[in-house]
Design a protein around this motif. Structure first.
Motif, mmCIF file in Angstrom:
data_model
loop_
_atom_site.group_PDB
_atom_site.id
_atom_site.type_symbol
_atom_site.label_atom_id
_atom_site.label_comp_id
_atom_site.label_asym_id
_atom_site.label_seq_id
_atom_site.Cartn_x
_atom_site.Cartn_y
_atom_site.Cartn_z
ATOM 1 N N ASN A 1 -65.359 30.131 -18.762
ATOM 2 C CA ASN A 1 -64.330 29.641 -19.677
ATOM 3 C C ASN A 1 -63.515 30.780 -20.276
ATOM 4 O OD1 ASN A 1 -65.070 26.976 -19.258
ATOM 5 N ND2 ASN A 1 -66.434 26.900 -21.020
ATOM 6 N N ASP A 2 -64.225 31.862 -20.643
ATOM 7 C CA ASP A 2 -63.515 33.021 -21.190
ATOM 8 C C ASP A 2 -62.545 33.593 -20.161
ATOM 9 O OD1 ASP A 2 -64.838 32.744 -23.560
ATOM 10 O OD2 ASP A 2 -66.352 34.283 -23.137
ATOM 11 N N ALA A 3 -62.989 33.659 -18.901
ATOM 12 C CA ALA A 3 -62.105 34.189 -17.853
ATOM 13 C C ALA A 3 -60.885 33.292 -17.664
ATOM 14 C CB ALA A 3 -62.882 34.331 -16.545
ATOM 15 N N ARG A 4 -61.097 31.960 -17.676
ATOM 16 C CA ARG A 4 -59.962 31.039 -17.523
ATOM 17 C C ARG A 4 -59.009 31.137 -18.707
ATOM 18 N NH1 ARG A 4 -63.961 27.521 -15.259
ATOM 19 N NH2 ARG A 4 -64.307 26.565 -17.298
ATOM 20 N N ILE A 5 -59.586 31.242 -19.897
ATOM 21 C CA ILE A 5 -58.743 31.365 -21.095
ATOM 22 C C ILE A 5 -57.938 32.656 -21.060
ATOM 23 C CG2 ILE A 5 -58.812 31.663 -23.605
ATOM 24 C CD1 ILE A 5 -61.208 29.760 -23.646
#
Length: 350
Positions: free
Chosen positions: A242-246
């Motif tokens: 999720n952090d990477a997508r954000i």
């Protein structure tokens, strides 16, 4: 507003129309992609509950085993007390003294021994060492039941001889006393040996039960720990994704906002400017707005009071919710507006 290639007259209109309420209706959280984590958490709770149940059962079994071992140990003592009481009655009778104390001891010992032996065989209430009634469970193993069956076979004639002697409190008859003494001497050591073996058997069973329950506990704790590590791994992995997508999404937004020629920004419900804005916004407003700055405070110096009031009403309408987009766009008072900004000399120019 001064002509500027990076700030066309329509920019302010675009900037105002993208002001959207931050309190929009949230999407309903779907459990589908979190199914693995939800199941893992469910298993973790099941394992924890299983360990708690095993602990509760263990404490219950330990209490039962302690009572059984205590009562079987008392049986060894009672077998000796009965024999001693009969021999004391024999000695007192031949000495011409009262035999009542010996008979009282025999009655108490025989009653405790008989009821406890029956309870070991079938289960029941017995008198504990403190004089209180305790529940004694029937022996479960075949080995214990075999020892009890042998002990009961010896106890029946012993009990009969003792009861016949106890009925002669008014005067002990020699044949009855002699039969009781002979039975006690013939049975004493055998009963003692059987009660010793019963105690040893019960102790072995208690140790085996405790070892099994410890194994069950260790398995449950190990499974719960592995499941917890699985949950932790899944959570960390999902958070990292999720952090990477954000981060990718924020990078794309930054690139868009850095290259767009319009003054784009967001307003929150307090009518304050958000952190995300296009690079051209400062040229449109004539200054660089700080995050959280009051939008109308920024707008007041560069538009007329009438236009400021219209803009305020329009933004309030945007935040009212349930309005048609086409109608809102048609009513936009900032679609095209005359603004005043200071030039290099500090004078306001339209």
């Amino acid at each position: 507003m001064p002509r500027d290639e990076q700030a066309p007259p329509s920019t302010m209109a675009t900037a105002s129309t993208v002001a959207t309420p931050s309190g929009a209706r949230p999407r309903i959280l779907q459990l589908g992609k979190y199914r693995e984590i939800a199941l893992a958490v469910g298993f973790f709770l099941v394992f924890d509950l299983a360990v708690l149940v095993v602990n509760f059962y263990s404490s219950y079994r330990i209490a039962e085993d302690a009572v059984a071992i205590n009562m079987s140990g008392r049986q060894r003592m009672l077998s000796q007390r009965m024999t001693k009481a009969i021999l004391d009655v024999d000695a007192e009778h031949h000495a011409g003294r009262s035999v009542s104390s010996g008979l009282d001891e025999l009655q108490l010992s025989a009653s405790l021994f008989g009821t406890t032996l029956e309870a070991f065989s079938k289960g029941g209430l017995v008198t504990g060492g403190d004089g209180q009634a305790v529940q004694l469970q029937a022996a479960k193993s075949a080995q214990s039941q075999a020892l009890l069956a042998e002990a009961l076979a010896l106890w029946r004639p012993y009990e009969t001889a003792a009861q016949q002697l106890l009925r002669q409190r008014g005067g002990v008859e020699e044949p009855t006393l002699r039969a009781a003494v002979q039975t006690a001497r013939a049975t004493n050591l055998k009963l003692l040996d059987l009660m010793n073996r019963l105690t040893t058997q019960l102790e072995d069973e208690a140790r085996n039960t405790a070892a099994f329950l410890r194994q069950v506990q260790m398995v449950g704790i190990t499974l719960a720990l592995l499941n917890f590590l699985f949950i932790l791994f899944k959570f960390i992995r999902r958070l990292q994704d999720n952090d990477a997508r954000i981060e990718r999404a924020q990078g794309e937004i930054r690139e868009i906002l850095a290259t767009v020629k319009e003054g784009l920004f967001l307003l929150d419900t307090d009518r304050r400017v958000g952190d995300q804005r296009s690079a051209s916004l400062s040229a449109v407003l004539g200054s660089e707005p700080a995050p959280g700055a009051d939008f109308f405070g920024l707008l007041a110096p560069i538009v007329s009071a009438t236009e400021l009031a219209s803009a305020r009403d329009y933004v309030d309408l945007l935040f009212a919710g349930r309005v048609k987009e086409s109608l809102v766009q048609a009513l936009n008072p900032l679609a095209e507006v005359k603004v005043s900004q200071p030039d290099r000399a500090g004078k306001l120019r339209d």
